[in-house]
Design a protein around this motif. Structure first.
Motif, PDB file in Angstrom:
ATOM      1  N   ARG A  42       0.814  -1.223   0.000  1.00 46.08           N
ATOM      2  CA  ARG A  42       0.000   0.000   0.000  1.00 46.08           C
ATOM      3  C   ARG A  42       0.846   1.272   0.000  1.00 46.08           C
ATOM      4  NH1 ARG A  42      -1.748  -4.023   3.145  1.00 46.08           N
ATOM      5  NH2 ARG A  42      -3.922  -4.732   3.035  1.00 46.08           N
ATOM      6  N   ASN A  43       2.140   1.170   0.309  1.00 41.97           N
ATOM      7  CA  ASN A  43       3.007   2.350   0.294  1.00 41.97           C
ATOM      8  C   ASN A  43       3.015   2.994  -1.080  1.00 41.97           C
ATOM      9  OD1 ASN A  43       4.701   2.426   2.953  1.00 41.97           O
ATOM     10  ND2 ASN A  43       4.756   0.269   2.338  1.00 41.97           N
ATOM     11  N   TYR A  78       1.423   6.813   2.961  1.00 41.51           N
ATOM     12  CA  TYR A  78       0.515   7.100   1.851  1.00 41.51           C
ATOM     13  C   TYR A  78       0.807   8.450   1.193  1.00 41.51           C
ATOM     14  CZ  TYR A  78      -2.363  10.425   4.574  1.00 41.51           C
ATOM     15  OH  TYR A  78      -2.820  11.506   5.282  1.00 41.51           O
ATOM     16  N   ALA A 128      -8.828   0.721   0.058  1.00 38.55           N
ATOM     17  CA  ALA A 128      -8.985   1.859   0.965  1.00 38.55           C
ATOM     18  C   ALA A 128     -10.446   2.269   1.096  1.00 38.55           C
ATOM     19  CB  ALA A 128      -8.141   3.041   0.487  1.00 38.55           C
ATOM     20  N   TYR A 156      -5.865   9.229   1.902  1.00 39.50           N
ATOM     21  CA  TYR A 156      -5.098   8.474   0.913  1.00 39.50           C
ATOM     22  C   TYR A 156      -5.839   8.453  -0.426  1.00 39.50           C
ATOM     23  CZ  TYR A 156      -2.188   4.599  -0.847  1.00 39.50           C
ATOM     24  OH  TYR A 156      -1.336   3.809  -1.566  1.00 39.50           O
TER      25      TYR A 156
END
Length: 422
Positions: A42-43, A78, A128, A156
């Motif tokens: 998710r980074n 994020y 998300a 995000y």
């Protein structure tokens, strides 16, 4: 505390010199021991990332505009810092990761790697959206904490939709040149030229839809898409559980049934087939071939080249249960229901999905696909209508759970019972 929304337009600011200077002054903040191979998917691309962080969910106390939490409570980045104040906030937030953060992303990210991440960004956006909706509904003693976690994911999503693309174009320049772009200097595109090329013209023939493949899935009750679906049924890889694992496609029903025979299968699981109209297969095949992850079953069924064998026909016994609109991106099929198209489509087109999330016929699916393809803010895919067939027969399983017999209690001697010692 800097809210992270004021980067220099069109440029890239390298935070690492500032970070190293701060770590010399505040060595206790040096909690950067994360490993690239363990990084959280998710980074966002950039120098900082979360890998195997702890699950205490404390990073947002100092860096709410940069750190968010995944389903397990692990922390990820994020939004990358774009000035000294943001860098200071992020370093303080990383302190509570207990060695799980890292700041060596520049040593690993490449121009193709960043582009591939951007191409597949829909995966993290869909996660998300669903996760933030779930967190926002949690009550109880820790409601305020869950609300903050949900806000982080909403931030995000907003960053994905507005701002991250400009940052990443500057980052692409930095990775290629190891310097920020100068004023007026062209920056690389996030979408490479071969992906911006128009899709091949649709096949001139029409007729019965072509069989794309078979899959086994469990319909699910879903409430996070703006309207409840009691038995959501879809070929989308994001919204319901596939068996034996997500993303499984099969050439034949027997292959699908054999794959499920050795696992525990819920009673609601059923066999499905996906059918794609012939005139829409060229766009889908082009997206599959442009992806970094090929889907061999879909290609084998739909890539009808000159001299190819006749298209396989669906097995007997399946019944059409409805139509949906799909797009292929990054190795996965995505649905219009998981791409923020639902509410606008209902309002503008008047389409109404049933309790399964399906449309009643091809006509509304055709109109919805054409409408989605005309938008400029959806996934970079070719949306297409598709029909689903379902077989009513439950999936047979030979799975036998291992049952451990409870220990036989040792009889209590009569004299212990008499003396009250038992």
């Amino acid at each position: 505390m800097n809210d992270g929304n004021h980067p220099t337009p069109g440029a890239y600011w390298d935070p690492l010199p500032t970070a190293r200077h701060l770590l010399v002054k505040e060595p206790n903040l040096d909690q950067f021991g994360g490993l690239w191979r363990e990084r959280n998917w998710r980074n966002v691309p950039g120098p900082f990332y979360g890998a195997h962080t702890d699950t205490m969910e404390m990073g947002r106390q100092d860096a709410p505009f940069h750190i968010a939490y995944d389903d397990d409570g692990r922390e990820f980045v994020y939004r990358q810092p774009t000035d000294p104040g943001q860098t200071f906030d992020l370093l303080n937030g990383c302190f509570f990761g207990h060695g799980g953060f890292a700041m060596d992303g520049d040593d690993h990210w490449t121009v193709p790697g960043v582009r591939e991440w951007w191409h597949g960004r829909g995966r993290v956006r869909e996660w998300a959206v669903t996760a933030s909706d779930h967190l926002a509904r949690i009550g109880g003693e820790y409601r305020s904490h869950h609300q903050d976690s949900a806000q982080g994911l909403r931030d995000y999503i907003a960053h994905l939709d507005r701002g991250l693309d400009e940052y990443l174009r500057g980052y692409l320049f930095w990775l290629a040149e190891r310097r920020p772009p100068r004023a007026g200097e062209a920056r690389p595109e996030l979408v490479p030229p071969h992906r911006r090329a128009p899709a091949p013209p649709p096949a001139p023939t029409t007729g019965d839809p072509l069989l794309a493949g078979y899959f086994v899935a469990v319909p699910e009750r879903l409430t996070g898409l703006g309207v409840p679906h009691e038995r959501l049924t879809t070929a989308c890889d994001c919204l319901i559980d596939r068996l034996p694992t997500d993303g499984c496609w099969f050439d034949t029903p027997q292959q699908a049934l054999d794959a499920c025979a050795a696992i525990q299968v819920p009673a609601e699981a059923r066999l499905y087939a996906l059918l794609v109209p012939a005139e829409h297969t060229a766009g889908l095949v082009a997206d599959i071939r442009a992806s970094a992850v090929y889907e061999p079953v879909l290609l084998a069924h739909l890539d009808r080249r000159v001299g190819a064998a006749p298209a396989p026909q669906p097995a007997d016994g399946g019944r059409e249960i409805g139509w949906e609109v799909l797009g292929y991106d990054g190795g996965l099929l995505h649905s219009w229901l998981c791409n923020d198209l639902h509410q606008d489509a209902v309002r503008e087109l008047g389409v109404t999905p049933d309790a399964r999330g399906l449309l009643p016929s091809r006509d509304p699916a055709d109109r919805l696909a054409a409408w989605a393809n005309a938008l400029d803010d959806t996934k970079p895919v070719t949306w297409f209508p598709a029909a689903l067939l379902e077989w009513d027969t439950p999936i047979e399983s030979h799975f036998v759970p291992i049952v451990t017999e409870p220990p036989v209690p040792t009889p209590i001697p009569w004299w212990e019972r008499l003396l009250g010692l038992a």
